[in-house]
Design an enzyme around this catalytic site. Structure first.
Site, mmCIF file in Angstrom:
data_model
loop_
_atom_site.group_PDB
_atom_site.id
_atom_site.type_symbol
_atom_site.label_atom_id
_atom_site.label_comp_id
_atom_site.label_asym_id
_atom_site.label_seq_id
_atom_site.Cartn_x
_atom_site.Cartn_y
_atom_site.Cartn_z
ATOM 1 C CE LYS A 147 -3.877 1.996 3.004
ATOM 2 N NZ LYS A 147 -4.399 1.785 4.133
ATOM 3 C CB SER A 231 -7.777 3.230 3.173
ATOM 4 O OG SER A 231 -6.834 2.873 4.302
ATOM 5 C CB SER A 255 -7.933 0.161 6.159
ATOM 6 O OG SER A 255 -8.429 1.523 6.167
#
Length: 559
Positions: A147, A231, A255
């Site tokens: 990420k 996310s 997330s």
């Protein structure tokens, strides 16, 4: 909005305003890193924009058979193949780099591409194995995606902020820009991993979908009518497209769990200080009362075990004092798996006491949509058929947990977020304009009162757990407030013929009305359905093992 309208190729005109021009230039620079032979033409992009499901057969048409054979393997199989000489690190890395390149062009899921760096690293690993006859570590040659919060030397980290482009978290200091590795990145490299890309996330991180002003929106590649979650949405999307077999994300409100559930993959959110967050970029970094966790997402349940146990084997607490000095306890894994039979391949209850699982049918605020409700019933049927016990779980109101958790995330009045936005002048994306509009920070007395309320909720939840003797964002946010260990596993897919909306259903409140009206069997058809399995703090080993047992039970139900 179609991908091709968001990601401009080098040479195309930029937008006029400063922040838009910077975003356009960043998109062009990212695309320029994709080798010419891996570029898709306009016709391919048109087809992708109008396709419902981009996974499997659709993306595979752009890959060679030998590449498909590699990227459809699990992480454990890949490292075994490299160690035994059936595969090379270069072969595996090139296959994942190409798949990720195609995935990005059809799904808009990458922020950073460093394929050349990855292939050089893979060649060094192959040379090491040839010279020494041993692998560098348990992740030798395994491509791992990240990420876009994790710093990797030689590469940018924007975290979805335009003002962070080509800086170190907004700081232009040349001693820092492109010169920092997050601790967990250093640990991955020491274990033999290959890092090759960083994935998309929402502006500010504080959103359950993935959209920002740099690359736009990342959709769900399994069903492009829907969100990929957030996310860590780019991680979920890339994994669903087999552009990654395993990757790292973060989780402060769901997330790593929401994208896993939405995209049909696996994930594990540990207690926040089980893995190192040192030198990982973050939103609102001063809010540590309910801290974010580094988590793992992957295509197989075994990939989660491999990466998590390997990282903990490096003793990260020696380099990050915030990490709990807790080794990986394989004995807990083995003992838990033994409750499913004499071998881990059996999901049925063994000679020892069977599992006792609590099922939360609803949080009392947002009623699960029909596919999710069916998924929960499938889990109950599967584990009960295997001899395990299921009870209804009715903990203290999760409305309280959600309210307290959100209050902490907005306690600074949006000042940290707006400070980052002001670096470029970019606006908040529409979904965040209300919750993160600039306002006065919360008072210290109110902050302390919330801390006490959160503490008391944790105690009440623990008391309920003990008394019961059991093993919408509120479903995930409550777990962050509790800081519990959580695994997500895929269960089934939405089916428009089975998952019909009940026209006679009476919603619980206005939020439930909005949620219920959003469900359309035709639109959701084919979307993955996942469940999260929750254990107490620092019970990652148990959570993982129970996740494997439940997943095996579900597979036996299909036979």
């Amino acid at each position: 909005m179609p991908f091709r309208n968001l990601l401009k190729y080098p040479g195309e005109a930029s937008d006029n305003s400063s922040w838009e021009a910077k975003a356009s230039a960043k998109r062009a620079a990212t695309l320029a890193k994709i080798p010419a032979g891996w570029r898709l033409d306009e016709q391919d992009l048109d087809r992708a924009a109008n396709e419902r499901d981009l996974t499997r057969s659709f993306i595979n048409q752009h890959l060679l058979p030998e590449e498909i054979a590699i990227v459809e393997q699990g992480s454990v199989s890949l490292v075994e193949g490299i160690r035994e000489g059936r595969l090379s690190a270069v072969q595996v890395t090139r296959a994942f780099c190409k798949t990720a390149a195609v995935a990005h062009q059809i799904n808009n899921c990458l922020h950073e591409i460093f394929f050349d760096q990855a292939l050089q690293r893979a060649q060094e690993l192959d040379n090491h194995l040839a010279s020494h006859g041993t692998v560098l570590g348990p992740l030798h040659g395994l491509p791992i995606s990240l990420k876009d919060q994790f710093h990797v030397k030689g590469n940018a980290t924007s975290m979805g902020y335009i003002g962070w482009i080509d800086t170190y978290e907004g700081n232009p200091d040349p001693n820092l820009v492109f010169n920092v590795n997050s601790q967990v990145v250093t640990e991955l490299l020491a274990l033999g991993a290959v890092l090759y890309c960083k994935t998309s996330l929402p502006q500010t991180l504080m959103l359950g979908e993935t959209v920002n002003n740099i690359i736009g929106r990342t959709l769900n590649p399994v069903n492009q009518n829907l969100s990929c979650g957030g996310s860590s949405g780019g991680e979920g999307a890339l994994s669903a497209l087999h552009g990654s077999s395993v990757g790292l994300g973060t989780d402060i409100g769901g997330s790593v769990r929401i994208p896993a559930a939405f995209c049909g993959i696996f994930s594990l959110k540990p207690t926040h200080n089980r893995l190192s967050y040192r030198d990982v970029a973050n939103a609102i970094p001063g809010q540590t009362t309910y801290a974010s966790s580094v988590g793992v997402l992957g295509n197989t349940i075994e990939a989660i075990h491999l990466v998590l146990s390997s990282l903990i084997s490096t003793k990260p607490w020696l380099r990050d004092p915030n990490v709990a000095p807790l080794p990986w306890r394989q004995g807990i894994v083995d003992e838990t798996l033994s409750r499913a039979g004499k071998t881990s391949r059996s999901a049925s209850a063994g000679e020892k006491r069977p599992l006792k699982l609590g099922i939360l049918w609803t949080d009392g605020v947002v009623t699960p949509h029909p596919p999710v409700a069916r998924g929960l019933h499938l889990v109950v049927e599967a584990v009960e058929r295997a001899g395990h016990k299921v009870v209804t779980w009715t903990p203290p109101s999760q409305t309280t947990a959600k309210r307290v958790h959100i209050s902490f995330l907005t306690a600074d009045g949006g000042h940290d977020i707006h400070r980052q936005l002001d670096l470029s002048g970019e606006p908040l994306i529409p979904q965040l304009r209300d919750p993160f509009c600039l306002r006065d920070p919360m008072s210290l007395l109110e902050y302390q009162a919330l801390t006490i309320e959160g503490r008391d909720y944790e105690a009440a939840y623990s008391d309920y757990w003990n008394e019961t003797s059991n093993a919408e964002d509120a479903y995930t946010e409550a777990i962050n407030l509790l800081d519990y260990s959580t695994v997500v596993i895929p269960v089934t897919k939405a089916d428009k013929n089975q998952d019909l909306a009940d026209e006679n259903y009476v919603p619980l409140d206005e939020l439930d009305v909005k949620n219920w009206r959003a469900y359309d069997p035709e639109i959701y058809d084919g979307a993955p359905v996942g469940v999260q399995i929750v254990a107490r703090k620092y019970e990652e080993e148990k959570a993982w093992a129970i996740g494997k047992i439940v997943y095996d039970c579900l597979r036996e139900l299909e036979v």
